[in-house]
Design a protein around this motif. Structure first.
Motif, PDB file in Angstrom:
ATOM      1  N   PRO A  39      46.373  43.008  18.669  1.00  0.00           N
ATOM      2  CA  PRO A  39      46.605  42.125  17.510  1.00  0.00           C
ATOM      3  C   PRO A  39      45.349  41.945  16.670  1.00  0.00           C
ATOM      4  N   LEU A  40      45.541  41.951  15.384  1.00  0.00           N
ATOM      5  CA  LEU A  40      44.425  41.768  14.453  1.00  0.00           C
ATOM      6  C   LEU A  40      43.832  40.371  14.615  1.00  0.00           C
ATOM      7  N   GLU A  41      42.507  40.284  14.668  1.00  0.00           N
ATOM      8  CA  GLU A  41      41.795  39.013  14.771  1.00  0.00           C
ATOM      9  C   GLU A  41      40.802  38.916  13.614  1.00  0.00           C
ATOM     10  N   VAL A  42      41.022  37.970  12.722  1.00  0.00           N
ATOM     11  CA  VAL A  42      40.132  37.739  11.586  1.00  0.00           C
ATOM     12  C   VAL A  42      39.959  36.237  11.402  1.00  0.00           C
ATOM     13  N   GLU A  43      38.962  35.881  10.623  1.00  0.00           N
ATOM     14  CA  GLU A  43      38.707  34.477  10.296  1.00  0.00           C
ATOM     15  C   GLU A  43      38.915  34.259   8.802  1.00  0.00           C
ATOM     16  N   TRP A  44      39.572  33.157   8.457  1.00  0.00           N
ATOM     17  CA  TRP A  44      39.751  32.725   7.076  1.00  0.00           C
ATOM     18  C   TRP A  44      39.370  31.252   6.980  1.00  0.00           C
ATOM     19  N   ARG A  45      38.696  30.907   5.892  1.00  0.00           N
ATOM     20  CA  ARG A  45      38.316  29.514   5.659  1.00  0.00           C
ATOM     21  C   ARG A  45      39.546  28.705   5.279  1.00  0.00           C
ATOM     22  N   SER A  46      39.815  27.644   6.032  1.00  0.00           N
ATOM     23  CA  SER A  46      40.987  26.801   5.787  1.00  0.00           C
ATOM     24  C   SER A  46      40.623  25.732   4.760  1.00  0.00           C
ATOM     25  N   THR A  47      40.788  26.060   3.476  1.00  0.00           N
ATOM     26  CA  THR A  47      40.300  25.176   2.410  1.00  0.00           C
ATOM     27  C   THR A  47      41.221  23.994   2.130  1.00  0.00           C
ATOM     28  N   LEU A  48      42.460  24.024   2.599  1.00  0.00           N
ATOM     29  CA  LEU A  48      43.387  22.917   2.353  1.00  0.00           C
ATOM     30  C   LEU A  48      43.463  21.945   3.517  1.00  0.00           C
ATOM     31  N   SER A  49      42.760  22.215   4.586  1.00  0.00           N
ATOM     32  CA  SER A  49      42.793  21.315   5.735  1.00  0.00           C
ATOM     33  C   SER A  49      41.983  20.062   5.442  1.00  0.00           C
ATOM     34  N   ALA A  50      42.461  18.946   5.952  1.00  0.00           N
ATOM     35  CA  ALA A  50      41.733  17.688   5.801  1.00  0.00           C
ATOM     36  C   ALA A  50      40.471  17.723   6.655  1.00  0.00           C
ATOM     37  N   PRO A  86      37.226  24.056   8.288  1.00  0.00           N
ATOM     38  CA  PRO A  86      37.184  24.936   9.465  1.00  0.00           C
ATOM     39  C   PRO A  86      37.472  26.379   9.102  1.00  0.00           C
ATOM     40  N   ARG A  87      37.059  27.265   9.983  1.00  0.00           N
ATOM     41  CA  ARG A  87      37.269  28.704   9.792  1.00  0.00           C
ATOM     42  C   ARG A  87      37.895  29.259  11.073  1.00  0.00           C
ATOM     43  N   PRO A  88      39.185  29.018  11.274  1.00  0.00           N
ATOM     44  CA  PRO A  88      39.818  29.409  12.530  1.00  0.00           C
ATOM     45  C   PRO A  88      40.018  30.917  12.617  1.00  0.00           C
ATOM     46  N   THR A  89      40.107  31.396  13.861  1.00  0.00           N
ATOM     47  CA  THR A  89      40.425  32.794  14.120  1.00  0.00           C
ATOM     48  C   THR A  89      41.938  32.964  14.134  1.00  0.00           C
ATOM     49  N   LEU A  90      42.429  33.860  13.306  1.00  0.00           N
ATOM     50  CA  LEU A  90      43.862  34.088  13.167  1.00  0.00           C
ATOM     51  C   LEU A  90      44.228  35.413  13.813  1.00  0.00           C
ATOM     52  N   ILE A  91      45.333  35.422  14.505  1.00  0.00           N
ATOM     53  CA  ILE A  91      45.771  36.601  15.248  1.00  0.00           C
ATOM     54  C   ILE A  91      47.082  37.094  14.658  1.00  0.00           C
ATOM     55  N   GLY A  92      47.077  38.348  14.214  1.00  0.00           N
ATOM     56  CA  GLY A  92      48.295  38.948  13.707  1.00  0.00           C
ATOM     57  C   GLY A  92      48.198  39.332  12.239  1.00  0.00           C
ATOM     58  N   LEU A  93      48.883  40.422  11.877  1.00  0.00           N
ATOM     59  CA  LEU A  93      48.898  40.877  10.486  1.00  0.00           C
ATOM     60  C   LEU A  93      49.609  39.889   9.567  1.00  0.00           C
ATOM     61  N   HIS A  94      50.581  39.145  10.122  1.00  0.00           N
ATOM     62  CA  HIS A  94      51.331  38.217   9.260  1.00  0.00           C
ATOM     63  C   HIS A  94      50.445  37.099   8.731  1.00  0.00           C
ATOM     64  N   HIS A  95      49.465  36.649   9.538  1.00  0.00           N
ATOM     65  CA  HIS A  95      48.522  35.645   9.037  1.00  0.00           C
ATOM     66  C   HIS A  95      47.624  36.230   7.945  1.00  0.00           C
ATOM     67  N   GLU A  96      47.238  37.492   8.103  1.00  0.00           N
ATOM     68  CA  GLU A  96      46.431  38.154   7.078  1.00  0.00           C
ATOM     69  C   GLU A  96      47.200  38.255   5.763  1.00  0.00           C
ATOM     70  N   VAL A  97      48.486  38.602   5.844  1.00  0.00           N
ATOM     71  CA  VAL A  97      49.315  38.673   4.634  1.00  0.00           C
ATOM     72  C   VAL A  97      49.446  37.291   3.991  1.00  0.00           C
ATOM     73  N   ALA A  98      49.658  36.265   4.815  1.00  0.00           N
ATOM     74  CA  ALA A  98      49.844  34.918   4.281  1.00  0.00           C
ATOM     75  C   ALA A  98      48.595  34.426   3.564  1.00  0.00           C
ATOM     76  N   PHE A  99      47.424  34.622   4.169  1.00  0.00           N
ATOM     77  CA  PHE A  99      46.201  34.126   3.540  1.00  0.00           C
ATOM     78  C   PHE A  99      45.841  34.940   2.306  1.00  0.00           C
ATOM     79  N   THR A 100      46.060  36.252   2.350  1.00  0.00           N
ATOM     80  CA  THR A 100      45.719  37.084   1.201  1.00  0.00           C
ATOM     81  C   THR A 100      46.577  36.740  -0.008  1.00  0.00           C
TER      82      THR A 100
END
Length: 476
Positions: free
Chosen positions: A95-106, A114-128
């Motif tokens: 599974p793909l593991e990448v980090e994205w900055r969560s800019t809408l989190s309180a 926070p900059r959580p580690t996301l697992i899976g291509l679907h998270h990459e598609v959602a953030f992109t």
């Protein structure tokens, strides 16, 4: 208006380490190159001064648009679906593991999101794609920013700017709706608040509410008159009084009520405590602004038929909706609340002049100015000429008409790889050529004024001549 979203940043990722293709072996490496360009663009955008970020938005948009076809191809092929008319076999190594900055989190004040580690291509598609939607929203904001500049704008220029902003917001709505239609994203349980289904649905409703209000703003002469009256360079003081035909005033009120319904839907989906408080406050203010506009247009509709007293009652209801607490006396605000509102308006005007984060109240201050202008004018006329009784405003607000939709958003069609590009991906990658991994380090500061990749004391652009990077944590 619209909300000033902060574009997220992401870590680097070698996609060929996670997926491989037997039919198109160059596809993962080509996608990695496009992703690295996007990562660098987002990092550079974050480091720019706020006043310079608007000019950099097209660069970010191009980087996302160039990466999306490759990402969508990998996502579709990994789900055993064809890419266009061609079959592409993609095997997931891990599974793909990448980090994205969560800019809408309180987050707590003073702390980075926070900059959580996301697992899976679907998270990459959602953030992109969410980042692409944020970019369109910021481009719409840059168009509307011109309406608040010191220079005078003709009706054609004003209409053109609002129409361009409207197109961007409709694209935002379509992108979020597309994400909700992807089963792996709509059913994700481990997603951060930014790409949870409830947040995506709320942002789609918010974009549609903003686009609906722009339909009204495009033909609203009263808001333009107030804006020009506030402009110090305006010397055209002898103008024809603005007028709106009776039928259109009632239609505009129903459009505003439809926008208020969409904003109310977004407000209910954005749970407090998980989402950035500024976004929740903005959505709440936008809903109140939409209802205040609706009451104001119903007041105009009543006044055009000679019912000045009823029109003043509607304006009192509009004051209640936008939270206007100060009272008018001889056309002037009185009391401490009037001073406070005037101070808030001056502070908002300074934000607009300096290019700051204006419009965070959802447009309530602008609408309050229009309501006060009409109230002062009609109250003077009613006291000297018409002398009509002003009925209570509570029953009027309770019997508002239903909303009316204007837009018919088209579904989002993500860009696809053309047949020629896919054919080139069948060739194996050249072993002598290394994949582009980007110029920005993952550990580098991604905020304005953050650290750079240059060693201390080095001439810019000569970091490759040194034995270590400038972002090293070592003392030696």
């Amino acid at each position: 208006m619209p909300f000033p979203f902060a574009l997220p940043t992401t870590s680097s990722a070698l996609l060929s380490s996670f997926v491989e293709s037997a039919t198109h072996p160059s596809l993962p490496l080509a996608a990695t190159t496009k992703r690295s360009v996007l990562k660098d663009a987002l990092k550079k955008h974050k480091r720019l001064a706020p006043r310079d970020r608007t000019a950099h938005l097209p660069t970010v948009q191009d980087a996302i648009s160039n990466y999306v076809p490759f990402l969508i191809a990998l996502y579709a092929a990994s789900g055993l679906r064809d890419v266009g008319t061609e079959r592409v076999d993609v095997d997931v190594r891990r599974p793909l593991e990448v980090e994205w900055r969560s800019t809408l989190s309180a987050t707590l004040p003073g702390r980075e999101p926070p900059r959580p580690t996301l697992i899976g291509l679907h998270h990459e598609v959602a953030f992109t794609l969410s980042t692409l939607a944020y970019t369109h929203s910021l481009l719409a904001r840059s168009q509307l920013r011109m309406l608040h500049d010191a220079t005078m704008m003709s009706n054609e220029q004003r209409t053109g700017a609002i129409t361009a902003a409207m197109k961007h917001l409709l694209e935002v709505h379509s992108i979020h709706k597309y994400l909700l239609g992807l089963p792996s994203i709509s059913a994700a349980k481990d997603a951060p608040p930014d790409i949870q289904p409830s947040t995506i649905s709320a942002l789609a409703a918010l974009a549609l509410a903003e686009a609906t209000l722009l339909v009204v703003s495009k033909d609203d002469p009263y808001a333009a008159v107030v804006s020009d009256d506030r402009n110090e360079s305006n010397r055209d003081w002898m103008f024809k009084a603005p007028s709106i035909p009776k039928v259109r005033a009632h239609v505009y009120a129903r459009l505003c009520l439809a926008a208020a319904e969409h904003a109310g839907q977004a407000q209910g989906l954005l749970g407090p405590g998980k989402i950035d408080a500024d976004l929740v406050k903005y959505v709440t203010g936008l809903r109140r602004t939409a209802r205040g506009k609706a009451a104001r247009f119903l007041a105009i509709d009543a006044e055009l038929t000679g019912k000045t007293g009823e029109g003043l009652a509607w304006l009192q209801g509009a004051r209640k909706e936008v939270g206007l607490a100060s009272e008018l006396k001889d056309g002037q605000r009185k009391g401490f609340k009037g001073l406070k509102q005037s101070w808030q308006e001056r502070r908002e005007d300074k934000r607009v002049e300096k290019g700051g984060e204006w419009g965070m109240d959802g447009g309530k201050l602008e609408e309050a100015r229009v309501v006060e202008m009409l109230e002062a004018k009609w109250d003077k006329e009613n006291s000297t000429i018409n002398t009509q009784l002003v009925p209570p405003w509570e029953p009027l607000l309770a019997n508002m008409p239903s909303g009316r939709e204007y837009h018919s958003p088209q579904p989002y069609q993500p860009p696809q790889l053309d047949a020629q590009t896919l054919a080139l991906m069948r060739a194996p990658p050249d072993p002598s050529e290394s994949v582009f991994r980007g110029d920005e380090e993952d550990s580098g500061g991604d905020e304005y004024g953050g650290s750079t990749n240059e060693p201390v004391g080095a001439f810019p652009g000569t970091s490759h001549d040194y034995g270590r990077r400038g972002t090293s944590n070592s003392y030696y």
